[in-house]
Design a protein around this motif. Structure first.
Motif, PDB file in Angstrom:
ATOM      1  N   LEU A   1      -8.161  -9.576  13.340  1.00  0.00           N
ATOM      2  CA  LEU A   1      -8.630  -8.807  12.189  1.00  0.00           C
ATOM      3  C   LEU A   1      -7.482  -8.437  11.252  1.00  0.00           C
ATOM      4  O   LEU A   1      -7.606  -8.569  10.021  1.00  0.00           O
ATOM      5  CB  LEU A   1      -9.342  -7.537  12.683  1.00  0.00           C
ATOM      6  N   ASP A   2      -6.361  -7.981  11.812  1.00  0.00           N
ATOM      7  CA  ASP A   2      -5.243  -7.574  10.956  1.00  0.00           C
ATOM      8  C   ASP A   2      -4.681  -8.760  10.170  1.00  0.00           C
ATOM      9  O   ASP A   2      -4.326  -8.634   8.994  1.00  0.00           O
ATOM     10  CB  ASP A   2      -4.139  -6.893  11.786  1.00  0.00           C
TER      11      ASP A   2
ATOM     12  N   LEU B   1      -1.076  -5.523   1.971  1.00  0.00           N
ATOM     13  CA  LEU B   1      -1.355  -5.161   3.358  1.00  0.00           C
ATOM     14  C   LEU B   1      -0.523  -6.025   4.306  1.00  0.00           C
ATOM     15  O   LEU B   1      -0.732  -7.238   4.375  1.00  0.00           O
ATOM     16  CB  LEU B   1      -2.836  -5.350   3.679  1.00  0.00           C
ATOM     17  N   SER B   2       0.390  -5.420   5.021  1.00  0.00           N
ATOM     18  CA  SER B   2       1.042  -6.123   6.109  1.00  0.00           C
ATOM     19  C   SER B   2       0.083  -6.098   7.298  1.00  0.00           C
ATOM     20  O   SER B   2      -0.840  -5.278   7.341  1.00  0.00           O
ATOM     21  CB  SER B   2       2.348  -5.421   6.478  1.00  0.00           C
TER      22      SER B   2
ATOM     23  N   LEU C   1       0.822  -1.206   0.000  1.00  0.00           N
ATOM     24  CA  LEU C   1       0.000   0.000   0.000  1.00  0.00           C
ATOM     25  C   LEU C   1       0.860   1.261   0.000  1.00  0.00           C
ATOM     26  O   LEU C   1       0.608   2.205  -0.754  1.00  0.00           O
ATOM     27  CB  LEU C   1      -0.926  -0.013   1.223  1.00  0.00           C
ATOM     28  N   THR C   2       1.885   1.264   0.836  1.00  0.00           N
ATOM     29  CA  THR C   2       2.793   2.419   0.859  1.00  0.00           C
ATOM     30  C   THR C   2       3.514   2.552  -0.474  1.00  0.00           C
ATOM     31  O   THR C   2       3.703   3.659  -0.989  1.00  0.00           O
ATOM     32  CB  THR C   2       3.820   2.267   1.997  1.00  0.00           C
ATOM     33  N   LEU C   3       3.908   1.415  -1.044  1.00  0.00           N
ATOM     34  CA  LEU C   3       4.559   1.441  -2.357  1.00  0.00           C
ATOM     35  C   LEU C   3       3.605   1.969  -3.420  1.00  0.00           C
ATOM     36  O   LEU C   3       4.005   2.731  -4.304  1.00  0.00           O
ATOM     37  CB  LEU C   3       5.034   0.036  -2.712  1.00  0.00           C
ATOM     38  N   ALA C   4       2.319   1.578  -3.319  1.00  0.00           N
ATOM     39  CA  ALA C   4       1.330   2.053  -4.290  1.00  0.00           C
ATOM     40  C   ALA C   4       1.205   3.576  -4.249  1.00  0.00           C
ATOM     41  O   ALA C   4       1.036   4.227  -5.287  1.00  0.00           O
ATOM     42  CB  ALA C   4      -0.032   1.408  -4.020  1.00  0.00           C
TER      43      ALA C   4
ATOM     44  N   ALA D   1      -2.655  -3.186   8.023  1.00  0.00           N
ATOM     45  CA  ALA D   1      -4.071  -3.529   8.091  1.00  0.00           C
ATOM     46  C   ALA D   1      -4.691  -2.995   9.391  1.00  0.00           C
ATOM     47  O   ALA D   1      -5.821  -2.486   9.394  1.00  0.00           O
ATOM     48  CB  ALA D   1      -4.242  -5.046   8.002  1.00  0.00           C
ATOM     49  N   LYS D   2      -3.954  -3.111  10.480  1.00  0.00           N
ATOM     50  CA  LYS D   2      -4.458  -2.615  11.758  1.00  0.00           C
ATOM     51  C   LYS D   2      -4.589  -1.086  11.736  1.00  0.00           C
ATOM     52  O   LYS D   2      -5.597  -0.530  12.189  1.00  0.00           O
ATOM     53  CB  LYS D   2      -3.510  -3.048  12.879  1.00  0.00           C
TER      54      LYS D   2
END
Length: 595
Positions: free
Chosen positions: A201-202, A212-213, A18-21, A217-218
């Motif tokens: 949940l994470d 998502l790591s 996500l951060t890379l995206a 996710a958390k």
């Protein structure tokens, strides 16, 4: 930049899908851009300059185990005069090429640049520059139009990985991962299926969707407004809020809408970057992801390059030290002892004194050794083929030969001991380096003394090298104290800067810095103690106690002809014992800044 108050749980330097995206979303400006320049400032880092729509952009690709990433950047790190082979390969195939697309397959930690260029035959071709951002497995590969790897910034042979070798000639394939969904194309029901299962949940979100790591996710769940840790604890309204929020969030991701935020540590240094402002963390907003990443990684990259240069030079010095130690051991074993030489000389004299009692053909002779008190019997081995006189001459000859060998060995041992002391001093100097120029000064000295071959050192640009100055401190009595960090500084300080009646300090028989107290006349007691403390702190006994430090007037310090840099001899010294203390050193440094 606005500030938001949030919590403490974050992983420093996280770069998941996500951060890379978020970083990749900013690379759209490169599409249809022309690759103008390719540089490789570090062994695992590339800077590619792309000209697009009248502007020049700098693309950074890093396969560092700790700092791997893909981003735009404003950094301009120093480049080696001779580019590495991988950089030359990229220049050959990609310079002048146009970037057709930038993709992130499966929303995973992989970025693929498709570049329109020409192959070796001059025909139009599309090459791929693939960057895998996967921690210690990170890599950068050039793949031709047939899907074959031309080369990579890190080669992985079969002995390193039998499952996925990365070598020229191997067909490139995306790393195998567990089956997940691309969250950018997931529907409400896909997210609901994940959160309706039992468990953390994470973990459920991370295990169901790419990019998502568990940590991310958390944070993302908290950002949407759901803070519970386990799926079975969620109420229906919370499940609906979370799934609706995830659909909306990834719709913004598809549209390239991110709100980059950074988490700062003590002193304002950025320690983590996120594509959204996480709840319960103290964050700072940034106008772009790449600017936030630049803030976080700039100091890390400098430290990483410094560490690489440091370790390379440290290994070279340690190898030279080991060589000297082996040579000393060998010389010590081969050198005839004084007792052995004396026995040869004595045997020759006893044979000479008893020529009338010895006959040719005898293999041994028992002589009365009158050199002992009281006299004792000594058995002397004889060569039966030689006459008594020739046997005496043989022992004299062995004695003289042994003497010459011992003198030569002792001279070599003295020279090797001096070399060993020099190298141990260089190892201590290396530990004091704080910036790359400090390391380069030591390296240049090692080149000049031929510890490093000139052919293995990159030719530097025709710029006059910067000469660093010794460190400056001020004692509690207001007296200036100067400390050399390396041999060049030590020589400059002692031989050129210090006045004849200044006071000179050095740790006794220990590699360390030269320290000069710029004061004429008797030195105040507190300044004497502080100067000695600096000499002990900037020596190999920094962590010791009651370190002996010699001090004398500078006029009693001389440099022998032909001595290596930093090596001096001195007389008329006194010795003081001090225990190094970092707080006192920092205080003396503050005194200098405030003076």
């Amino acid at each position: 930049r606005g500030h938001r108050r949030v919590g403490k749980h974050c992983r420093e330097g996280l770069m998941d899908g996500l951060t890379l995206a978020a970083a990749v979303s900013e690379l759209g400006v490169l599409i249809d851009g022309k690759i103008d320049r390719i540089q490789q400032p570090g062994r695992d880092e590339l800077i590619i300059t792309v000209r697009s729509y009248g502007s020049a952009y700098r693309l950074l690709l890093s396969s560092s185990a700790e700092n791997s990433r893909v981003q735009l950047t404003s950094q301009r790190p120093e480049n080696p005069a001779e580019p590495p082979m991988f950089c030359m390969l990229l220049r050959k195939h990609l310079t002048g090429g146009r970037i057709l697309s930038v993709d992130q397959p499966n929303f995973d930690r992989i970025v693929v640049f498709r570049v329109s260029t020409y192959n070796d035959l001059g025909d139009s071709a599309v090459y791929k520059l693939v960057c895998e951002v996967m921690g210690k497995h990170s890599n950068i590969m050039l793949v031709n139009e047939k899907g074959t790897i031309l080369d990579s910034i890190k080669r992985v042979d079969l002995s390193m990985s039998a499952v996925r070798p990365i070598m020229p000639g191997v067909v490139y394939s995306i790393p195998k991962t567990q089956e997940k969904l691309d969250p950018r194309h997931a529907a409400y029901n896909d997210f609901m299926a994940a959160v309706e299962a039992e468990g953390r949940l994470d973990k459920k979100l991370s295990g169901s969707f790419y990019g998502l790591s568990p940590d991310m996710a958390k944070l993302l769940s908290n950002y949407i407004g759901v803070s519970k840790d386990r799926c079975e604890m969620l109420e229906d309204t919370e499940k609906h809020r979370l799934c609706s929020g995830l659909v909306g969030f990834y719709a913004d991701v598809n549209a390239g809408k991110f709100t980059p935020a950074a988490v700062c540590g003590p002193g304002g240094a950025v320690k983590a970057v996120y594509p959204f402002p996480p709840s319960h963390l103290e964050t700072v907003d940034y106008p772009s992801v790449w600017e936030a990443l630049d803030s976080m990684y700039s100091n890390r990259d400098v430290a990483d390059r410094l560490r690489q240069r440091y370790l390379s030079l440290q290994k070279l010095i340690q190898n030279a030290i080991a060589r000297c130690e082996r040579k000393l051991n060998m010389l010590s074993e081969e050198c005839p002892s004084e007792d052995e030489l004396e026995r040869m000389r004595l045997n020759g004299e006893l044979i000479t004194a008893n020529l009338y009692r010895i006959n040719k053909g005898m293999t041994e002779f028992v002589a009365e050794n009158y050199y002992c008190d009281p006299p004792s019997k000594t058995i002397i081995t004889l060569d039966p083929k030689l006459s008594p006189s020739e046997n005496a001459q043989l022992y004299y000859k062995r004695y003289r030969k042994g003497q010459r060998a011992r003198e030569k060995s002792c001279e070599q041992m003295r020279e090797t001991s001096h070399e060993l002391a020099y190298l141990e001093g260089q190892l201590d100097n290396l530990a004091k380096c704080e910036v790359q120029s400090d390391i380069e000064e030591i390296r240049e000295e090692m080149v000049a003394l031929r510890y490093i071959r000139k052919s293995s050192v990159k030719k530097s640009r025709k710029v006059k090298p910067t000469v660093s100055n010794p460190m400056r401190f001020v004692s509690s009595d207001g007296i200036e104290l100067m400390v050399g960090k390396n041999n060049r500084q030590n020589d400059m300080l002692t031989l050129r800067m210090a006045r004849p009646n200044d006071w000179w300090f050095h740790a006794k028989d220990i590699p360390g810095s030269h320290v000069v107290a710029q004061h004429t006349g008797e030195l105040p007691r507190q300044t004497l103690f502080e100067a000695a403390l600096l000499a002990s702190y900037y020596s190999r006994s920094r962590t010791g106690e009651n370190v002996p430090v010699d001090y004398t007037l500078k006029r009693f310090v001389k440099k022998p002809a032909g001595a290596k840099p930093g090596m001096v001899i001195y007389t008329d010294q006194k010795t003081i014992y001090v225990t190094p203390d970092e707080q006192t050193v920092l205080k003396l440094l503050d005194n200098a800044k405030n003076s």
